[in-house]
Design an enzyme around this catalytic site. Structure first.
Site, PDB file in Angstrom:
ATOM      1  CB  CYS A  93     -75.129 -93.410 130.519  1.00  0.00           C
ATOM      2  SG  CYS A  93     -74.322 -94.974 130.205  1.00  0.00           S
ATOM      3  CG  HIS A 193     -70.785 -92.317 134.450  1.00  0.00           C
ATOM      4  ND1 HIS A 193     -70.114 -93.191 135.225  1.00  0.00           N
ATOM      5  CD2 HIS A 193     -71.184 -93.005 133.366  1.00  0.00           C
ATOM      6  CE1 HIS A 193     -70.100 -94.367 134.659  1.00  0.00           C
ATOM      7  NE2 HIS A 193     -70.740 -94.299 133.516  1.00  0.00           N
TER       8      HIS A 193
END
Lengths: 262, 424
Positions: A93, A193
């Site tokens: 990210c 994630h």
């Protein structure tokens, strides 16, 4: 012969740790131990110098402020040199965006990145939130090419000609152009994630193979298969047009005036 | 010390001033709530939701001329609201939504359901700015702000900005804010009137980074500060030390709680300060808060077949830290239920920020819609466990006797219903 421990650095858990990112280190360390390898997890808080001697570096997610601070700190530490010397990296990210040359923020200002990979990021039309499914780039040779994970990001990423995507998106947003993440040598970046390595052990083992320069036999926790099957079902719901229409009709949205983009 | 707000002159407010549209919305909402309860679902939220649908302005109208205190934060809202409602109850009838129905619809139901002039309202932190703008409370208690429901919330900084906006409205509320939480300090420091309470923090300040600029915070004595941008813990007017709350005039009030854990001392302290600002003498407020024992079924023990089930709610790492402290030193089997439905936040990544390693050696069953996610996490924590989707079947896997059930928000309510506890 005694084998030396694989050293896994968690970079700035105090800045970049929004999404259970520590879990990726836990997964790597346990998977090594289950096969009889030794490992050492090194926490590198933001006020310590980044050691150049680790085998594997983990960068997690964080908000804009934390991301800018991380770029400042990483730029003057041992991290760029370690990457140049062939260290293995997993960047998730904000971590993925940090590795690139630049990020545009919502105010239109350009924030510099580390410039280690040829990629730039810019704000997308809306936050991309939900389950993602993607197929890994065959060049990585993953035992199970299917990736699942949860994405939650506002920025989209464009890869330069010198950077290959980690995967192609089946369901979800990823980089925003049908590709997901980046794979360049031993550096992997992703928007997934969950944490990503808990949900995709084949990717974890690929990183361990990079770091140990040896192949790794598969071994999985008992609940893993059912987790992955359920993730695929949830992602399929995200795609379903019927569900989208139902969500738009839901009373929750109507009952929450002023709360739209949260 | 901030000025005391005089208690209302009448115990109930006059509903005759309500517009016809609001009255209709409330009536239809109440009918829908009654129907929803009859078929076994929660009532309050449904009623509030329908009333807001029919008239989005009804909340503001229902709240006008009442003495409202709102409680918000990531953890401890429901318990603190129950304590505050008990404390306000010492001076008059109180309306409250202290059941965990804490979005705008639950708040609307609380206002519609009771004509009491005093209101203790719980509100989800992401809806707090909107609630302040509509309800115009006199007091807002802000306990803590940490990671929770990440996929729903986006970034915590945006909340901070929106809170600063509503804090700048004319005739603002008095904030009762925990100065030991840097995010809380950043969020309300722009407010005109803040009463700072040193109430302790549910997460470690070491190695915390500044929510304003990202630099590492310095912790000195009881305070903290950012060496770069200058954000710092403001001097507290009220201070909680152990179980002793010291008032601005030096008076000391003993805080005790019937609900377990040091976290709840902190919650009680904030409730007492908020009640004091609403006109309740602090020692009276403390006595009332101490009597709160069963908060919407949380901490309750339920008998089911051969089991005595102690029910705890934990939905994020900070909540789990309190639970792990609470169960340390006993060896009851644990059933852990994770649904990760919309209201819980669908991203289960946070499970890896909970040190489940501390449960090693204990009998554990992973359950709920996301039992597999929890099961994989427990495997990586090297905690032996069973995995069963259904919480009631999970209970049957543990031997007769005491068992601790820890559940996230939706699985907590669903399981309670199946265990035969009253539906709210």
């Amino acid at each position: 012969m005694t084998e030396s421990a694989v050293r896994i650095a968690i970079l700035f858990p105090d800045l970049l740790g929004t999404y259970g990112d520590r879990g990726n280190a836990t997964v790597l360390a346990r998977r090594l131990r289950w096969r009889g390898h030794r490992s050492e997890v090194v926490d590198v808080p933001a006020d310590r110098p980044v050691p150049a001697s680790c085998d594997l570096y983990l960068l997690g997610g964080g908000e804009d402020i934390a991301q800018q601070e991380a770029v400042r700190l990483l730029d003057r530490g041992g991290f760029p040199a370690a990457v140049a010397a062939g260290a293995t990296v997993l960047a998730v990210c904000a971590g993925l965006q940090i590795l690139g040359t630049a990020s545009l923020d919502v105010t239109g200002e350009t924030q510099p990145g580390l410039g280690l990979l040829e990629l730039t990021s810019r704000p997308g039309p809306r936050r991309a939130i939900g389950e993602m499914v993607a197929h890994t780039n065959p060049a990585l040779g993953l035992a199970d090419p299917l990736l699942t994970g949860f994405e939650n990001h506002r920025r989209l990423t464009s890869l330069g000609p010198g950077a290959a995507p980690l995967a192609t998106v089946d369901i979800g947003t990823g980089n925003g152009d049908g590709t997901e993440g980046v794979a360049a040598g031993r550096v992997i970046g992703t928007y997934l994630h969950g944490p990503v390595l808990a949900r995709n052990p084949a990717l974890a083992d690929r990183l361990l193979a990079f770091a140990t320069r040896s192949s790794i036999d598969p071994t999985d926790p008992p609940d893993l298969e059912s987790l992955r099957q359920a993730a695929l079902r949830r992602a399929a719901q995200r795609r379903s047009r019927w569900r989208g229409a139902r969500d738009r009709m839901s009373l929750r949205r109507w009952a929450s005036p002023g709360i739209r983009d949260m | 010390m901030a000025t005391l707000i005089p208690p209302p002159t009448r115990p109930t407010y006059d509903r005759s001033g309500l517009s016809m549209r609001t009255r209709c919305a409330v009536q239809v909402g109440a009918a829908a709530a009654a129907m929803s309860r009859r078929v076994g679902f929660a009532g309050g939220m449904v009623g509030g939701r329908i009333a807001l649908m029919l008239h989005p302005g009804c909340l503001a109208e229902l709240a006008a001329d009442r003495h409202v205190a709102l409680v918000s934060g990531t953890n401890g809202k429901t318990t603190t609201t129950a304590m505050l409602a008990a404390a306000l109850g010492a001076v008059g009838p109180v309306a409250s939504n202290s059941t965990g129905a804490n979005m705008l619809d639950g708040l609307t139901a609380a206002f519609a359901g009771s004509p009491a002039s005093l209101v203790a309202g719980e509100i989800d932190e992401w809806y707090l700015p909107e609630a302040i703008a509509q309800v115009r409370p006199r007091v807002v208690a802000l306990l803590n702000l940490s990671r929770d429901q990440l996929d729903r919330s986006g970034e915590i900084r945006r909340l901070t900005c929106r809170l600063a906006e509503v804090a700048a409205l004319p005739d603002p509320a008095v904030f009762v804010a925990n100065r030991d939480d840097p995010h809380v300090v950043l969020a309300v420091r722009a407010a005109a009137r803040v009463v700072w309470v040193a109430a302790g923090s549910d997460y470690s300040l070491d190695r915390a980074s500044c929510p304003n600029c990202g630099h590492q915070l310095q912790v000195e004595g009881e305070g903290w500060s950012c060496p770069r941008c200058g954000l710092l813990a403001p001097p507290p007017q009220w201070r909680l030390t152990g179980d002793c709350l010291t008032a601005p005039d030096g008076r000391q009030i003993l805080i005790s709680t019937a609900v377990p854990g040091p976290v709840n001392l902190s919650n009680a302290a904030i409730a007492v300060v908020a009640a004091t600002l609403m006109g309740v003498p602090p020692d009276v407020a403390a006595d009332a808060a101490a009597s709160v024992r069963n908060v919407a079924g949380r901490y309750a023990t339920v008998c089911h077949d051969d089991h005595q089930v102690r029910c705890l709610l934990a939905k994020n790492p900070a909540g789990w830290a309190a639970v792990l402290d609470l169960v340390a030193g006993q060896d009851e089997p644990m059933v852990i239920a994770i649904n990760a439905a919309q209201a819980d936040g669908r991203d289960t990544s946070w499970l890896y920020d909970v040190p489940f390693e501390r449960l090693a050696g204990r009998q554990v069953v992973a359950t709920g819609d996301r039992a597999a996610d929890l099961g994989v996490r427990l495997s990586y924590a090297e905690v032996a466990h069973h995995t069963v989707d259904d919480p009631i079947r999970a209970l049957r896997l543990v031997p007769a006797g005491a068992v601790t059930l820890v559940a996230d928000y939706t699985s907590f309510h669903r399981t309670q219903r199946r265990l035969g506890l009253p539906v709210r």
